[in-house]
Design a protein around this motif. Structure first.
Motif, PDB file in Angstrom:
ATOM      1  N   GLY A  82       0.904  -1.170   0.341  1.00 26.05           N
ATOM      2  CA  GLY A  82      -0.194   0.086   0.568  1.00 26.05           C
ATOM      3  C   GLY A  82       0.900   1.340  -0.021  1.00 26.05           C
ATOM      4  O   GLY A  82       2.496   1.173   0.425  1.00 26.05           O
ATOM      5  N   ARG A  83       0.214   2.111  -0.579  1.00 27.65           N
ATOM      6  CA  ARG A  83       1.151   3.435  -0.856  1.00 27.65           C
ATOM      7  C   ARG A  83       0.564   4.234   0.651  1.00 27.65           C
ATOM      8  O   ARG A  83      -0.324   3.958   0.479  1.00 27.65           O
ATOM      9  N   PRO A  84       1.118   5.433   1.003  1.00 29.35           N
ATOM     10  CA  PRO A  84       0.518   5.773   2.293  1.00 29.35           C
ATOM     11  C   PRO A  84      -0.788   6.728   1.428  1.00 29.35           C
ATOM     12  O   PRO A  84      -0.950   7.410   0.525  1.00 29.35           O
ATOM     13  N   ALA A  85      -1.205   6.635   2.368  1.00 27.33           N
ATOM     14  CA  ALA A  85      -2.694   7.441   2.556  1.00 27.33           C
ATOM     15  C   ALA A  85      -3.647   7.919   3.603  1.00 27.33           C
ATOM     16  O   ALA A  85      -2.737   8.152   4.677  1.00 27.33           O
ATOM     17  N   CYS A  86      -4.364   8.774   3.113  1.00 27.70           N
ATOM     18  CA  CYS A  86      -5.372   9.478   5.068  1.00 27.70           C
ATOM     19  C   CYS A  86      -5.503   9.090   5.943  1.00 27.70           C
ATOM     20  O   CYS A  86      -5.488   7.308   5.710  1.00 27.70           O
ATOM     21  N   ALA A  87      -6.236   8.751   7.047  1.00 22.93           N
ATOM     22  CA  ALA A  87      -5.959   8.758   7.853  1.00 22.93           C
ATOM     23  C   ALA A  87      -7.514   7.291   7.034  1.00 22.93           C
ATOM     24  O   ALA A  87      -7.560   6.766   7.428  1.00 22.93           O
ATOM     25  N   GLU A  88      -8.576   7.659   6.650  1.00 18.39           N
ATOM     26  CA  GLU A  88     -10.225   7.303   6.496  1.00 18.39           C
ATOM     27  C   GLU A  88      -9.525   6.147   5.173  1.00 18.39           C
ATOM     28  O   GLU A  88      -9.897   5.039   5.722  1.00 18.39           O
ATOM     29  N   GLU A  89      -8.388   6.000   4.925  1.00 16.95           N
ATOM     30  CA  GLU A  89      -7.937   5.297   4.353  1.00 16.95           C
ATOM     31  C   GLU A  89      -7.364   4.294   5.091  1.00 16.95           C
ATOM     32  O   GLU A  89      -7.467   2.818   4.553  1.00 16.95           O
ATOM     33  N   ALA A  90      -6.480   3.793   5.640  1.00 17.20           N
ATOM     34  CA  ALA A  90      -5.915   3.428   6.409  1.00 17.20           C
ATOM     35  C   ALA A  90      -7.184   2.741   7.436  1.00 17.20           C
ATOM     36  O   ALA A  90      -6.368   1.258   7.301  1.00 17.20           O
ATOM     37  N   ALA A  91      -8.201   3.247   8.160  1.00 14.96           N
ATOM     38  CA  ALA A  91      -8.797   2.516   9.019  1.00 14.96           C
ATOM     39  C   ALA A  91      -9.378   1.812   8.081  1.00 14.96           C
ATOM     40  O   ALA A  91      -9.876   0.631   8.545  1.00 14.96           O
ATOM     41  N   LYS A  92      -9.841   2.412   6.713  1.00 15.87           N
ATOM     42  CA  LYS A  92     -10.357   1.043   5.676  1.00 15.87           C
ATOM     43  C   LYS A  92      -9.560   0.104   4.919  1.00 15.87           C
ATOM     44  O   LYS A  92     -10.354  -1.436   5.403  1.00 15.87           O
ATOM     45  N   ARG A  93      -8.729   0.050   5.483  1.00 18.09           N
ATOM     46  CA  ARG A  93      -7.326  -1.157   5.007  1.00 18.09           C
ATOM     47  C   ARG A  93      -7.594  -1.955   5.867  1.00 18.09           C
ATOM     48  O   ARG A  93      -7.272  -3.478   5.958  1.00 18.09           O
ATOM     49  N   ILE A  94      -7.175  -0.847   7.447  1.00 13.64           N
ATOM     50  CA  ILE A  94      -7.360  -2.174   8.989  1.00 13.64           C
ATOM     51  C   ILE A  94      -8.253  -3.459   8.563  1.00 13.64           C
ATOM     52  O   ILE A  94      -8.562  -4.120   8.480  1.00 13.64           O
ATOM     53  N   VAL A  95     -10.014  -2.548   8.315  1.00  6.86           N
ATOM     54  CA  VAL A  95     -11.010  -3.106   8.347  1.00  6.86           C
ATOM     55  C   VAL A  95     -11.674  -4.561   7.083  1.00  6.86           C
ATOM     56  O   VAL A  95     -11.467  -5.800   7.336  1.00  6.86           O
ATOM     57  N   GLU A  96     -10.566  -3.972   5.223  1.00  7.24           N
ATOM     58  CA  GLU A  96     -10.042  -4.956   4.601  1.00  7.24           C
ATOM     59  C   GLU A  96      -9.796  -5.640   5.705  1.00  7.24           C
ATOM     60  O   GLU A  96      -9.470  -7.420   4.964  1.00  7.24           O
ATOM     61  N   GLN A  97      -8.127  -5.743   5.893  1.00  4.90           N
ATOM     62  CA  GLN A  97      -7.403  -6.761   6.529  1.00  4.90           C
ATOM     63  C   GLN A  97      -7.967  -7.394   7.839  1.00  4.90           C
ATOM     64  O   GLN A  97      -7.402  -9.004   6.739  1.00  4.90           O
ATOM     65  N   GLN A  98      -8.596  -7.222   8.942  1.00  2.00           N
ATOM     66  CA  GLN A  98      -9.562  -8.132   9.569  1.00  2.00           C
ATOM     67  C   GLN A  98     -10.133  -9.415   7.982  1.00  2.00           C
ATOM     68  O   GLN A  98     -10.662  -9.633   9.433  1.00  2.00           O
ATOM     69  N   LEU A  99     -10.979  -8.715   7.581  1.00  2.00           N
ATOM     70  CA  LEU A  99     -12.323  -9.289   6.516  1.00  2.00           C
ATOM     71  C   LEU A  99     -11.249 -10.727   6.237  1.00  2.00           C
ATOM     72  O   LEU A  99     -12.155 -12.221   6.278  1.00  2.00           O
ATOM     73  N   LEU A 100     -10.254  -9.770   5.821  1.00  2.00           N
ATOM     74  CA  LEU A 100      -9.634 -11.145   5.245  1.00  2.00           C
ATOM     75  C   LEU A 100      -8.985 -12.167   5.868  1.00  2.00           C
ATOM     76  O   LEU A 100      -9.277 -13.325   5.728  1.00  2.00           O
ATOM     77  N   THR A 101      -8.404 -11.730   7.081  1.00  2.00           N
ATOM     78  CA  THR A 101      -7.396 -12.567   7.444  1.00  2.00           C
ATOM     79  C   THR A 101      -8.273 -13.969   8.418  1.00  2.00           C
ATOM     80  O   THR A 101      -8.686 -14.364   9.032  1.00  2.00           O
TER      81      THR A 101
END
Ligand code: G
Ligand code: G
Ligand code: MN
Length: 270
Positions: free
Chosen positions: A236-255
Motif C-alpha cells: 500500500g501507498r501512503p494514504a490519509c487516515a480514512e483510507e488507513a482505517a479502511k485498509r485495517i477493516v479489509e485486512q481483518q476481513l481477509l484474515t
C-alpha cells in the motif's frame, strides 16, 4: 524569500494543513498488518498536496521541526487510538530533534494527547542523526526507550551504516533501505547485501523491515532470507487516515476469511 516561506509554513501548521499520511507495514509471511509509518503531507490550499522534501527542510531551517512533529504525531495518535491495539505507529524524527533534550517529553505529550500509549510507538532514526552527536542521541534514545517506545534504525545500508551505532544505541528494529530491495531480484550484489543486513538484524535479535517492496517476487525472496516485515507499494501507498482505517477493516476481513476456510478444511479432514 525563505523568511516568507517559513512564515507560511508556520501558518500552515497552526491551520492544521500538515497532515499525517499512513503507509502499511506488513508481516511478509502472514500478510497481517504490523502497523503504519506516519509520513507528513502539506494539504496546501493552492498548490495541492506537497511532499515532505518540499517542507521538512524548511521546517528544520525555521526551527519549526519540533512543532511539526508534535502536531503530526498528535493527529496520527488520535487516528491510531481507534485501531486495534496490536498495531504500531512508526514516526520519523529529524536529526535536529535528536539534538534537542525536550524531544522525549514533547513526543510523550503528543502521543498522550492523541490518546495512545508510548508502547505503540516506533521512533525511526537515521544514522545522519548520530554523526557528531552520539552522546546526546544515546541519552535521548534511552529516554524514549524508558517511556516504552521502540527504536528503529531507518534507511540502513546507505550513508554511514556503522556497526558501532547498532552496538551503542538500544535499537529494536532495522529498516533495510529501499535502494537494495529495488534491485534485489535483478542484481546479485543487492540480494547479497539485503541477505547480509537481514542476517545481521536477526543475529542481533532485531526485527527486520524491508522498505520499498514493490513486487511479490521481492517479498518472496525476503521471506526466504528471514526478513519479518515489509513496507512498500505492494502492501500500500501512503494514504490519509480514512483510507488507513479502511485498509485495517479489509485486512481483518481477509484474515477472518482465511481463518474460517482453514477451520472448514480442518472439519473435512476429521
Ligand atoms: O513519503 P515520502 O516522500 O513520503 O517521505 C520522504 C521522506 O520524508 C522520508 O524519508 C521520511 O523519513 C521523511 N518524512 C516524512 N514525514 C516526516 C515527518 O513528519 N518528519 C520528519 N522528520 N521526516 C518525515
Ligand atoms: O523514512 P523513509 O526514508 O524510509 O521514507 C520512506 C519513503 O519511501 C517515502 O517517501 C515513501 O513514500 C517511499 N516509499 C514507500 N514505499 C515505496 C515503494 O514501494 N517504492 C518507492 N519507490 N518508494 C516508496
Ligand atoms: Mn522512515
Amino acid at each position: 524569500m525563505t523568511e516568507t516561506a517559513i512564515l507560511r509554513l508556520k501558518y500552515a501548521l497552526d491551520a492544521g494543513q500538515i497532515i499525517p499520511y499512513f503507509q502499511p507495514l506488513s508481516n511478509l509471511l502472514t500478510g497481517e498488518l504490523y502497523g503504519f509509518e506516519v509520513l507528513s503531507r502539506w494539504h496546501h490550499p493552492t498548490y495541492g498536496i506537497l511532499m515532505p522534501d518540499d517542507f521538512i527542510p524548511l521546517a528544520e531551517a525555521g526551527d519549526l521541526i519540533g512543532d511539526l512533529t508534535e502536531n503530526v504525531v498528535t493527529a496520527a495518535a488520535k487516528s491510531a487510538a481507534r485501531w486495534p491495539s496490536s498495531l504500531k505507529l512508526s514516526i520519523n524524527v529529524s536529526p535536529l530533534e535528536l539534538r534537542d533534550w525536550s524531544l522525549p517529553e514533547r513526543l510523550f505529550g503528543a502521543v498522550e494527547r492523541g490518546g495512545l500509549s508510548m508502547s505503540r510507538i516506533i521512533v525511526e532514526i537515521t544514522e545522519s542523526a548520530l554523526i557528531g552527536n552520539l552522546e546526546t542521541a544515546q541519552l535521548i534514545a534511552e529516554d524514549l526507550k524508558r517511556s516504552g517506545a521502540r527504536l528503529a534504525l531507518d534507511d540502513f545500508g546507505t550513508g554511514y551504516s556503522s556497526m558501532h551505532h547498532l552496538q551503542v544505541l538500544p535499537f529494536d528494529e532495522i529498516k533495510v533501505d529501499a535502494s537494495f530491495v529495488r534491485l534485489m531480484n535483478r542484481q546479485r550484489e543487492s540480494r547479497k547485501i539485503v541477505a547480509a543486513v537481514v542476517g545481521l538484524g536477526n543475529s542481533l535479535g532485531l526485527t527486520t523491515v524491508a522498505e520499498g517492496v514493490e513486487e511479490q517476487s521481492q517479498a518472496d525472496m525476503l521471506v526466504g532470507l528471514g526478513c519479518e516485515h515489509g513496507q512498500g507499494w505492494l502492501f500500500g501507498r501512503p494514504a490519509c487516515a480514512e483510507e488507513a482505517a479502511k485498509r485495517i477493516v479489509e485486512q481483518q476481513l481477509l484474515t477472518q476469511t482465511a481463518a474460517t476456510s482453514e477451520s472448514r478444511r480442518g472439519h473435512h479432514v476429521s
